[in-house]
Design a protein around this motif. Structure first.
Motif, mmCIF file in Angstrom:
data_model
loop_
_atom_site.group_PDB
_atom_site.id
_atom_site.type_symbol
_atom_site.label_atom_id
_atom_site.label_comp_id
_atom_site.label_asym_id
_atom_site.label_seq_id
_atom_site.Cartn_x
_atom_site.Cartn_y
_atom_site.Cartn_z
ATOM 1 N N ALA A 23 0.809 -1.225 0.000
ATOM 2 C CA ALA A 23 0.000 0.000 0.000
ATOM 3 C C ALA A 23 0.843 1.277 0.000
ATOM 4 C CB ALA A 23 -0.913 0.014 1.223
ATOM 5 N N GLY A 24 2.164 1.132 0.080
ATOM 6 C CA GLY A 24 3.032 2.310 0.189
ATOM 7 C C GLY A 24 3.243 2.661 1.658
ATOM 8 N N GLN A 25 2.150 2.993 2.339
ATOM 9 C CA GLN A 25 2.202 3.266 3.775
ATOM 10 C C GLN A 25 0.943 2.684 4.420
ATOM 11 O OE1 GLN A 25 2.588 7.570 3.744
ATOM 12 N NE2 GLN A 25 4.822 7.457 3.755
ATOM 13 N N ARG A 26 1.031 2.430 5.714
ATOM 14 C CA ARG A 26 -0.107 1.897 6.450
ATOM 15 C C ARG A 26 -0.380 2.765 7.672
ATOM 16 N NH1 ARG A 26 -3.263 -1.788 3.660
ATOM 17 N NH2 ARG A 26 -2.025 -3.552 2.899
ATOM 18 N N VAL A 27 -1.654 2.807 8.061
ATOM 19 C CA VAL A 27 -2.061 3.543 9.260
ATOM 20 C C VAL A 27 -1.864 2.650 10.482
ATOM 21 C CG1 VAL A 27 -3.986 4.695 10.423
ATOM 22 C CG2 VAL A 27 -3.781 4.804 7.924
ATOM 23 N N CYS A 28 -1.238 3.213 11.521
ATOM 24 C CA CYS A 28 -1.056 2.483 12.779
ATOM 25 C C CYS A 28 -1.687 3.299 13.913
ATOM 26 C CB CYS A 28 0.427 2.276 13.089
ATOM 27 S SG CYS A 28 1.291 1.375 11.802
ATOM 28 N N LEU A 29 -2.136 2.584 14.923
ATOM 29 C CA LEU A 29 -2.820 3.242 16.046
ATOM 30 C C LEU A 29 -2.326 2.686 17.380
ATOM 31 C CD1 LEU A 29 -5.214 4.844 17.399
ATOM 32 C CD2 LEU A 29 -6.603 2.780 17.019
ATOM 33 N N GLN A 30 -1.985 3.582 18.274
ATOM 34 C CA GLN A 30 -1.813 3.226 19.681
ATOM 35 C C GLN A 30 -2.941 3.919 20.454
ATOM 36 O OE1 GLN A 30 2.151 4.385 20.886
ATOM 37 N NE2 GLN A 30 3.049 2.436 20.251
ATOM 38 N N TYR A 31 -3.530 3.190 21.381
ATOM 39 C CA TYR A 31 -4.631 3.772 22.134
ATOM 40 C C TYR A 31 -4.517 3.413 23.606
ATOM 41 C CZ TYR A 31 -6.536 -0.960 21.448
ATOM 42 O OH TYR A 31 -6.699 -2.327 21.408
ATOM 43 N N ARG A 32 -5.076 4.286 24.443
ATOM 44 C CA ARG A 32 -5.095 4.060 25.896
ATOM 45 C C ARG A 32 -6.532 3.914 26.362
ATOM 46 N NH1 ARG A 32 -3.393 8.583 29.024
ATOM 47 N NH2 ARG A 32 -3.813 7.210 30.768
ATOM 48 N N SER A 33 -6.703 3.017 27.316
ATOM 49 C CA SER A 33 -8.023 2.830 27.913
ATOM 50 C C SER A 33 -7.830 2.271 29.309
ATOM 51 C CB SER A 33 -8.864 1.868 27.066
ATOM 52 O OG SER A 33 -10.095 1.605 27.725
ATOM 53 N N LEU A 92 -14.838 4.424 10.006
ATOM 54 C CA LEU A 92 -13.858 4.978 9.066
ATOM 55 C C LEU A 92 -13.977 4.334 7.691
ATOM 56 C CD1 LEU A 92 -10.814 4.705 11.508
ATOM 57 C CD2 LEU A 92 -11.935 6.844 10.841
ATOM 58 N N ALA A 93 -13.471 5.062 6.689
ATOM 59 C CA ALA A 93 -13.361 4.462 5.359
ATOM 60 C C ALA A 93 -12.313 3.359 5.418
ATOM 61 C CB ALA A 93 -12.959 5.529 4.347
ATOM 62 N N ALA A 94 -12.394 2.421 4.498
ATOM 63 C CA ALA A 94 -11.519 1.247 4.551
ATOM 64 C C ALA A 94 -10.040 1.626 4.583
ATOM 65 C CB ALA A 94 -11.828 0.347 3.361
ATOM 66 N N TYR A 95 -9.655 2.633 3.759
ATOM 67 C CA TYR A 95 -8.230 2.996 3.705
ATOM 68 C C TYR A 95 -7.772 3.717 4.971
ATOM 69 C CZ TYR A 95 -9.644 7.788 2.515
ATOM 70 O OH TYR A 95 -10.167 9.053 2.545
ATOM 71 N N GLN A 96 -8.718 4.197 5.790
ATOM 72 C CA GLN A 96 -8.358 4.900 7.032
ATOM 73 C C GLN A 96 -8.249 3.956 8.228
ATOM 74 O OE1 GLN A 96 -11.781 7.581 6.956
ATOM 75 N NE2 GLN A 96 -10.397 9.321 6.585
ATOM 76 N N VAL A 97 -8.787 2.767 8.100
ATOM 77 C CA VAL A 97 -8.783 1.831 9.240
ATOM 78 C C VAL A 97 -7.349 1.421 9.572
ATOM 79 C CG1 VAL A 97 -9.506 -0.457 10.029
ATOM 80 C CG2 VAL A 97 -11.084 0.972 8.686
ATOM 81 N N PRO A 98 -6.942 1.567 10.829
ATOM 82 C CA PRO A 98 -5.568 1.195 11.194
ATOM 83 C C PRO A 98 -5.260 -0.256 10.864
ATOM 84 C CG PRO A 98 -6.588 2.487 12.931
ATOM 85 C CD PRO A 98 -7.670 2.177 11.950
ATOM 86 N N HIS A 99 -4.091 -0.451 10.267
ATOM 87 C CA HIS A 99 -3.641 -1.793 9.906
ATOM 88 C C HIS A 99 -3.035 -2.487 11.122
ATOM 89 C CE1 HIS A 99 -2.564 -4.759 6.871
ATOM 90 N NE2 HIS A 99 -1.364 -4.858 7.422
ATOM 91 N N HIS A 100 -2.326 -1.712 11.919
ATOM 92 C CA HIS A 100 -1.758 -2.223 13.163
ATOM 93 C C HIS A 100 -2.361 -1.427 14.315
ATOM 94 C CE1 HIS A 100 1.252 -4.611 11.075
ATOM 95 N NE2 HIS A 100 1.513 -3.560 10.315
ATOM 96 N N LEU A 101 -2.820 -2.125 15.334
ATOM 97 C CA LEU A 101 -3.392 -1.482 16.519
ATOM 98 C C LEU A 101 -2.678 -2.015 17.756
ATOM 99 C CD1 LEU A 101 -5.959 -2.451 14.500
ATOM 100 C CD2 LEU A 101 -7.160 -0.899 16.038
ATOM 101 N N GLN A 102 -2.496 -1.157 18.732
ATOM 102 C CA GLN A 102 -1.781 -1.574 19.935
ATOM 103 C C GLN A 102 -2.328 -0.798 21.131
ATOM 104 O OE1 GLN A 102 2.362 -0.303 20.228
ATOM 105 N NE2 GLN A 102 2.914 -2.306 21.095
ATOM 106 N N GLN A 103 -2.807 -1.517 22.109
ATOM 107 C CA GLN A 103 -3.214 -0.858 23.359
ATOM 108 C C GLN A 103 -1.968 -0.648 24.216
ATOM 109 O OE1 GLN A 103 -6.480 -2.605 25.486
ATOM 110 N NE2 GLN A 103 -6.452 -1.033 27.070
ATOM 111 N N VAL A 104 -1.794 0.550 24.718
ATOM 112 C CA VAL A 104 -0.608 0.884 25.508
ATOM 113 C C VAL A 104 -1.041 1.552 26.813
ATOM 114 C CG1 VAL A 104 0.910 1.160 23.491
ATOM 115 C CG2 VAL A 104 -0.400 3.117 24.327
ATOM 116 N N THR A 105 -0.135 1.578 27.757
ATOM 117 C CA THR A 105 -0.432 2.237 29.034
ATOM 118 C C THR A 105 -0.083 3.726 28.991
ATOM 119 O OG1 THR A 105 1.745 1.573 29.838
ATOM 120 C CG2 THR A 105 -0.106 0.132 30.382
ATOM 121 N N THR A 106 0.861 4.091 28.105
ATOM 122 C CA THR A 106 1.285 5.491 27.995
ATOM 123 C C THR A 106 1.558 5.820 26.531
ATOM 124 O OG1 THR A 106 2.377 5.323 30.140
ATOM 125 C CG2 THR A 106 2.965 7.209 28.770
ATOM 126 N N ILE A 107 1.155 7.015 26.122
ATOM 127 C CA ILE A 107 1.523 7.507 24.792
ATOM 128 C C ILE A 107 2.601 8.556 24.973
ATOM 129 C CG2 ILE A 107 0.710 8.870 22.825
ATOM 130 C CD1 ILE A 107 -1.894 7.300 22.992
#
Length: 430
Positions: free
Chosen positions: A359-369, A386-401
């Motif tokens: 895809a050239g580049q991918r969207v990644c997301l870190q989130y806190r909860s 979200l639109a399909a191309y906006q959906v994060p490819h990699h997701l990671q729950q973290v304790t701190t951003i």
């Protein structure tokens, strides 16, 4: 003249410092000096002296280790470093040739690359102050309370120097206890708080529920839409200013209607950008310094649009370097973060990019909860929003951003850390 925490400093105090500086041969022999001082009063007095004597001065945050402070000072072409106090003087051997006018030397934040050394002349700073005052008259009778570093242009120029030029007596708060800041704000009749969105968010959690904060200015990073919606309910006058190290303050939003509303340009600045919100373009500032034109490419994406009062205002979209291009389609991190933060259990989020061979580049997301949210469950929720191309490819729950001291996120560093973590995990035995 001004107060730092609980201590008041008069013009006579500044005059005593000026006399002391005039007797220091290191200040009479040097053109460029660096200061890494623990006491803000000495820094502010020295800054005023440098402006008066046409010296160039580079403030360095007082927590900086000596070897790093020396390295920064040499890079900026400084021949002297005052470290911690005026008695600890280091002579430097810099080979950097500096033929520019005397002024304030600062390092860029480096959130999208290597920090750059930037000098703005005292003349340019005076023009900024004059135009800031002429276009921001709503706060002329307030008491500025500055709860951000006065070694950076936002706190120093927009906060301290503008207030002194107006004849106001600013209060500088370095005590990080939010209860002290609240007590200070409540002790003056009409406070205008200069701070960052992150600190403002923390402060309002402790602010008395039955009262409103009279006025606050933010800068440094764009707040999320959910945070803006919360703050505007609790702050009578919420302002936002936009700028960069090369230009200083570029614009002020005096009537915020959106989180990314960065307002109208100061009178000596004109803006080139898109008029189409669906096709944002780089924000380019044309700056008039007493008849001489300067062009600053901000590397930020935005567009100009009319607000509900009929004013043409600037809207910020993203840093050019932060824009994610997925199979030719642009994804703007803040736009995605605003949607992620509407999830009832998400309390913080950051979106960044990694390279991808398909895809050239991918969207990644870190989130806190505060709850355990499974990544597959989170991805399913994103697909509904979200639109399909906006959906994060990699997701990671973290304790701190990870955030910088001013609340900004360094998306490039977060991406690097994320990639390193993935590579190390791949090397672990199954």
């Amino acid at each position: 003249m001004l107060t730092i925490n609980d201590t008041y400093y008069s013009e006579a105090d500044f005059a005593q410092y000026e006399q002391r500086f005039a007797e220091m041969e290191q200040l009479t022999d040097a053109d460029n000096i660096a200061v890494c001082l623990t006491e803000n009063i000495i820094w502010l007095a020295l800054c005023a002296y440098a402006q008066k004597k046409c010296l160039s001065v580079m403030p360095i945050h007082p927590s900086t280790p000596l070897h790093t402070a020396k390295k920064l000072a040499v890079k900026a072409g400084c021949s002297v470093l005052f470290y911690q106090d005026l008695g600890n003087i280091h002579t430097l051997n810099s080979t950097v040739q500096d033929e520019h006018q005397a002024g304030l030397i600062q390092m860029s934040s480096g959130t999208t690359g290597e920090p750059k050394c930037i000098k703005r002349s005292w003349e340019a700073i005076q023009v900024e102050i004059k135009n800031y005052i002429s276009c921001f008259k709503q706060t002329a009778t307030t008491t500025p309370v500055i709860a951000c570093p006065v070694t950076h242009s936002y706190g120093l120029i927009s906060g301290v120097m503008v207030a002194l030029e107006r004849g106001q007596q600013p209060i500088i708060v370095t005590n990080i206890n939010p209860k002290f800041l609240i007590k200070t704000l409540q002790s003056v009749a009409s406070p205008l708080l200069y701070t960052s969105p992150t600190m403002l968010q923390g402060l309002m959690r402790l602010w008395p529920k039955n009262t409103q904060l009279p006025a606050a200015m933010t800068s440094g990073t764009i707040m999320s839409t959910p945070l803006f919606d919360q703050l505007k309910q609790r702050i009578t006058h919420l302002y936002q200013q936009y700028g960069c190290s090369e230009a200083g303050c570029i614009s002020i939003s005096k009537s915020m209607q959106y989180a990314n509303d960065i307002g109208t340009p100061l009178p000596h600045i004109s803006i080139d950008s898109s008029l189409n919100k669906n096709q944002p373009a780089e924000i380019i500032a044309q700056i008039d310094i007493n008849g001489t034109q300067h062009c600053v490419h901000t590397q930020d994406l935005g567009f100009l649009a009319e607000n509900n009062q009929g004013d043409l205002t600037l809207r910020f979209i993203a840093r050019l370097d932060d824009t994610i291009i997925v199979a030719g389609l642009n994804v703007y991190p803040q736009e995605i973060e605003d949607i992620i933060l509407t999830h009832p259990q998400i309390i913080d989020a950051v979106v960044f990019k990694i390279e991808d061979p398909f895809a050239g580049q991918r969207v990644c997301l870190q989130y806190r909860s505060e709850h355990n949210i499974d990544e597959a469950q989170m991805r399913d929720w994103c697909r509904q929003q979200l639109a399909a191309y906006q959906v994060p490819h990699h997701l990671q729950q973290v304790t701190t951003i990870s955030r910088l001291a001013n609340g900004k996120v360094n998306r490039k560093q977060i991406a690097n850390d994320f990639q390193t973590q993935r590579q190390q995990s791949a090397l672990q035995p199954a």
